[in-house]
Design an enzyme around this catalytic site. Structure first.
Site, short mmCIF file in Angstrom:
data_model
loop_
_atom_site.label_atom_id
_atom_site.label_comp_id
_atom_site.label_asym_id
_atom_site.label_seq_id
_atom_site.Cartn_x
_atom_site.Cartn_y
_atom_site.Cartn_z
N ARG A 1 -2.19 -5.83 -8.20
CA ARG A 1 -0.90 -6.68 -7.84
C ARG A 1 -0.82 -8.18 -9.00
O ARG A 1 0.28 -8.17 -9.29
CB ARG A 1 -1.04 -7.55 -6.77
CG ARG A 1 -1.31 -7.12 -5.76
CD ARG A 1 -1.52 -7.28 -4.10
NE ARG A 1 -2.64 -7.55 -4.09
CZ ARG A 1 -3.37 -8.43 -3.21
NH1 ARG A 1 -3.01 -8.37 -1.36
NH2 ARG A 1 -4.89 -8.30 -3.59
N SER B 1 -2.84 -7.10 3.32
CA SER B 1 -3.02 -7.43 4.70
C SER B 1 -3.36 -8.94 5.07
O SER B 1 -2.72 -9.34 6.53
CB SER B 1 -3.97 -6.72 4.77
OG SER B 1 -4.04 -5.41 4.36
N LYS C 1 -17.96 -6.13 7.88
CA LYS C 1 -16.39 -7.25 8.53
C LYS C 1 -15.96 -7.15 9.82
O LYS C 1 -15.86 -6.32 10.12
CB LYS C 1 -15.02 -6.33 7.24
CG LYS C 1 -15.07 -7.24 6.09
CD LYS C 1 -13.95 -6.47 5.37
CE LYS C 1 -13.45 -7.18 4.29
NZ LYS C 1 -12.15 -6.57 3.17
N HIS D 1 0.78 -1.43 0.18
CA HIS D 1 0.16 0.08 0.64
C HIS D 1 0.85 0.94 -0.41
O HIS D 1 0.89 2.20 -0.84
CB HIS D 1 -1.00 0.11 1.62
CG HIS D 1 -2.11 -0.97 1.26
ND1 HIS D 1 -1.84 -1.69 2.03
CD2 HIS D 1 -2.80 -1.33 0.75
CE1 HIS D 1 -2.58 -2.82 2.57
NE2 HIS D 1 -3.64 -2.66 0.81
O1 PNS Z 1 -9.52 -3.20 1.10
P1 PNS Z 1 -9.96 -3.71 0.04
O2 PNS Z 1 -11.20 -4.22 1.17
O3 PNS Z 1 -10.13 -4.78 -0.74
O4 PNS Z 1 -11.16 -2.22 -0.31
C1 PNS Z 1 -12.51 -2.58 -0.96
C2 PNS Z 1 -13.25 -1.05 -1.43
C3 PNS Z 1 -12.48 -0.29 -0.03
C4 PNS Z 1 -12.23 -0.13 -1.84
C5 PNS Z 1 -15.05 -1.25 -1.26
O5 PNS Z 1 -15.06 -2.41 -0.41
C6 PNS Z 1 -15.50 -0.20 -1.80
O6 PNS Z 1 -15.61 0.34 -2.13
N1 PNS Z 1 -16.61 -0.10 -0.11
C7 PNS Z 1 -17.73 1.42 -0.35
C8 PNS Z 1 -18.82 0.62 -1.52
C9 PNS Z 1 -19.25 0.74 -2.29
O7 PNS Z 1 -18.46 2.21 -2.52
N2 PNS Z 1 -18.60 -0.20 -3.55
C10 PNS Z 1 -18.80 0.15 -4.88
C11 PNS Z 1 -20.07 0.19 -6.01
S1 PNS Z 1 -21.08 -1.96 -5.13
#
Ligand code: PNS
Length: 162
Positions: free
Chosen positions: A90, A128, A41, A17
């Site tokens: 990645r 992570s 979560k 990150h």
């Molecule tokens: O590190 P992660 O868990 O892969 O991050 C995921 C993240 C935070 C980018 C994603 O879950 C997100 O954008 N969540 C907010 C809800 C949202 O806007 N979802 C997209 C439309 S379903």
């Protein structure tokens, strides 16, 4: 002023990150690291802890702000007057999920662009979850997470074992 929002769970922030954040600082005027508050979560670290670790790890980067958000990412991006969502990629295994997210976000707001940066080779395998698993069983996470996170991981698992 070109602002990028770099969203994620950051449970915890890894060197992968941090690599993306540092490289983003060379491209954008401002980088907002946005930590998702996700009641669905069960994270290892609280949002507050995750933000503190991110703030510590990015202290040397003037362009970085660390914030949290809940709800839709595009709403947060709009509230911050930004137009760019930044994601790290990645491996091929990330592609499907990221393609889906980028497509949904574009449908929700076509004026917001998702931009991907390829993770440096050194961190292509890093996540992570892998770091947490390693730390949970006493493995060495040096070089995989920023120094302040290494200490927090040690502390978390030694406290949990008591
Ligand atoms: O590190 P992660 O868990 O892969 O991050 C995921 C993240 C935070 C980018 C994603 O879950 C997100 O954008 N969540 C907010 C809800 C949202 O806007 N979802 C997209 C439309 S379903």
């Amino acid at each position: 002023m070109l602002t990028a929002v770099y969203p994620g769970s950051f449970d915890p922030v890894t060197c992968g990150h941090l690599d993306i954040i540092e490289r983003a600082c060379r491209v954008f005027d401002k980088v907002i690291v946005a930590v998702l508050i996700n009641p669905a979560k069960e994270p290892l670290f609280t949002v507050q802890e995750r933000m503190e670790m991110l703030a510590g790890a990015t202290r040397h980067l003037e362009k970085v702000d660390v914030e949290s958000f809940d709800g839709l990412l595009v709403d947060f991006v709009r509230r911050r007057d930004a137009r760019v969502i930044l994601k790290g990629l990645r491996a091929i295994s990330d592609f499907d999920y990221e393609f889906q997210m980028a497509s949904i976000n574009r449908k929700l707001d076509p004026s917001i662009e998702t931009i991907f940066m390829m993770t440096s080779n050194d961190y292509a395998f890093l996540s992570s979850s892998a770091v947490k698993n390693l730390a949970r069983f006493g493995g060495c996470v040096r070089g995989l997470v920023p120094g302040n996170v290494e200490a927090k991981l040690k502390n978390k698992f030694s406290t949990d074992r008591r």
